[in-house]
Design a protein around this motif. Sequence first.
Motif, short mmCIF file in Angstrom:
data_model
loop_
_atom_site.label_atom_id
_atom_site.label_comp_id
_atom_site.label_asym_id
_atom_site.label_seq_id
_atom_site.Cartn_x
_atom_site.Cartn_y
_atom_site.Cartn_z
N ILE A 1 0.87 -1.17 0.00
CA ILE A 1 0.00 0.00 0.00
C ILE A 1 0.91 1.23 0.00
CG2 ILE A 1 -1.77 1.28 1.25
CD1 ILE A 1 -2.65 -1.40 2.44
N PRO A 2 0.80 2.06 -1.04
CA PRO A 2 1.70 3.21 -1.11
C PRO A 2 1.41 4.24 -0.02
CG PRO A 2 0.07 3.29 -2.87
CD PRO A 2 -0.13 1.99 -2.15
N SER A 3 2.45 4.94 0.34
CA SER A 3 2.32 6.07 1.27
C SER A 3 2.09 7.32 0.44
CB SER A 3 3.60 6.25 2.09
OG SER A 3 3.86 5.09 2.83
N VAL A 4 1.26 8.20 0.94
CA VAL A 4 0.99 9.45 0.24
C VAL A 4 1.27 10.61 1.19
CG1 VAL A 4 -0.74 10.84 -0.94
CG2 VAL A 4 -0.78 8.36 -1.19
N PHE A 5 2.07 11.55 0.73
CA PHE A 5 2.32 12.77 1.47
C PHE A 5 1.60 13.88 0.74
CE2 PHE A 5 5.84 9.95 2.28
CZ PHE A 5 5.97 10.02 3.66
N VAL A 6 0.77 14.64 1.45
CA VAL A 6 -0.05 15.67 0.83
C VAL A 6 0.40 17.04 1.32
CG1 VAL A 6 -2.39 16.58 0.55
CG2 VAL A 6 -2.01 14.11 0.64
N TYR A 7 0.60 17.94 0.37
CA TYR A 7 0.96 19.33 0.67
C TYR A 7 -0.05 20.24 0.02
CZ TYR A 7 5.46 17.14 1.64
OH TYR A 7 6.45 16.32 2.13
N GLU A 8 -0.39 21.31 0.70
CA GLU A 8 -1.24 22.34 0.10
C GLU A 8 -0.49 23.66 0.17
OE1 GLU A 8 -5.17 22.22 1.80
OE2 GLU A 8 -5.58 20.28 0.86
N THR A 9 -0.48 24.36 -0.94
CA THR A 9 0.25 25.62 -1.05
C THR A 9 -0.38 26.45 -2.14
OG1 THR A 9 2.49 26.55 -1.22
CG2 THR A 9 1.96 24.71 -2.69
N LYS A 10 0.16 27.62 -2.37
CA LYS A 10 -0.32 28.43 -3.50
C LYS A 10 0.84 28.70 -4.45
CE LYS A 10 0.20 33.03 -1.55
NZ LYS A 10 -0.43 34.30 -1.33
N VAL A 11 0.48 28.99 -5.69
CA VAL A 11 1.47 29.30 -6.72
C VAL A 11 1.94 30.73 -6.50
CG1 VAL A 11 1.88 29.46 -9.20
CG2 VAL A 11 0.27 27.77 -8.32
N VAL A 12 3.25 30.95 -6.57
CA VAL A 12 3.81 32.30 -6.44
C VAL A 12 4.25 32.80 -7.82
CG1 VAL A 12 4.53 31.95 -4.03
CG2 VAL A 12 6.15 31.50 -5.88
N GLY A 13 4.32 34.12 -7.96
CA GLY A 13 4.77 34.72 -9.21
C GLY A 13 3.69 34.78 -10.27
N VAL A 14 2.42 34.65 -9.89
CA VAL A 14 1.33 34.63 -10.87
C VAL A 14 1.11 35.99 -11.54
CG1 VAL A 14 0.11 32.70 -9.81
CG2 VAL A 14 -0.44 35.04 -9.10
N SER A 15 1.62 37.04 -10.96
CA SER A 15 1.41 38.39 -11.52
C SER A 15 2.46 38.74 -12.59
CB SER A 15 1.45 39.44 -10.42
OG SER A 15 2.73 39.47 -9.82
N LEU A 16 3.49 37.91 -12.72
CA LEU A 16 4.58 38.21 -13.65
C LEU A 16 4.31 37.61 -15.03
CD1 LEU A 16 7.50 37.42 -11.20
CD2 LEU A 16 6.48 39.64 -11.70
N ASN A 17 5.10 38.05 -16.00
CA ASN A 17 5.05 37.47 -17.34
C ASN A 17 6.13 36.41 -17.46
OD1 ASN A 17 2.93 39.09 -18.19
ND2 ASN A 17 4.28 40.64 -19.04
N ASN A 18 5.94 35.47 -18.38
CA ASN A 18 6.95 34.45 -18.66
C ASN A 18 8.05 35.04 -19.53
OD1 ASN A 18 5.69 32.33 -17.23
ND2 ASN A 18 4.24 32.06 -18.91
N ALA A 19 9.14 34.30 -19.65
CA ALA A 19 10.30 34.77 -20.43
C ALA A 19 9.92 35.08 -21.88
CB ALA A 19 11.40 33.71 -20.39
N ASP A 20 8.92 34.38 -22.41
CA ASP A 20 8.49 34.63 -23.79
C ASP A 20 7.50 35.79 -23.91
OD1 ASP A 20 6.10 33.59 -22.81
OD2 ASP A 20 6.07 31.87 -24.17
N GLY A 21 7.23 36.47 -22.77
CA GLY A 21 6.32 37.61 -22.76
C GLY A 21 4.87 37.27 -22.50
N SER A 22 4.53 35.97 -22.45
CA SER A 22 3.14 35.59 -22.20
C SER A 22 2.74 35.92 -20.77
CB SER A 22 2.93 34.10 -22.50
OG SER A 22 3.76 33.30 -21.68
N SER A 23 1.49 36.33 -20.61
CA SER A 23 0.95 36.72 -19.31
C SER A 23 0.49 35.49 -18.53
CB SER A 23 -0.23 37.68 -19.50
OG SER A 23 -0.97 37.81 -18.30
N ARG A 24 1.05 35.29 -17.35
CA ARG A 24 0.61 34.18 -16.51
C ARG A 24 -0.86 34.35 -16.12
NH1 ARG A 24 6.10 33.84 -12.80
NH2 ARG A 24 7.45 33.19 -14.53
N GLN A 25 -1.29 35.58 -15.92
CA GLN A 25 -2.69 35.83 -15.58
C GLN A 25 -3.62 35.38 -16.71
OE1 GLN A 25 -4.38 37.41 -12.61
NE2 GLN A 25 -2.56 36.27 -12.01
N GLU A 26 -3.24 35.68 -17.94
CA GLU A 26 -4.06 35.26 -19.09
C GLU A 26 -4.07 33.74 -19.22
OE1 GLU A 26 -6.14 37.04 -21.00
OE2 GLU A 26 -5.65 38.69 -19.65
#
Length: 113
Positions: A7-32
Amino acid sequence: MAKIIKIPSVFVYETKVVGVSLNNADGSSRQEIIKREVAEDDKLQLEAEPTNPYDSNAVQVLSKNGNQIGYLNKEMAETIKPALDNQTEIHVTAKWVNGEKMLGVGLRIELVS
């Protein structure tokens, strides 16, 4: 004769994504990308970014289509990166997506060993 069942063991983490307000290196908007490609209960992906100039343990969070929506925070990345390196089975789900002016994304990360 006895049967052995692993029976596998499962470790569960809950968190939020950081940096969502920034753009990616290719200029795409993370928000979009979040608006278009991320909904509650969607399966997401994690990808190590060892060449990140700010943190060699950086872990990108990607939409189901493979587009970056942000990163794990530094502490969570330090926990998750070894699992990525060891090819541990990882399930990532968008636990929530919300916000008025700025969308945020909550994650549920399950490490199966």
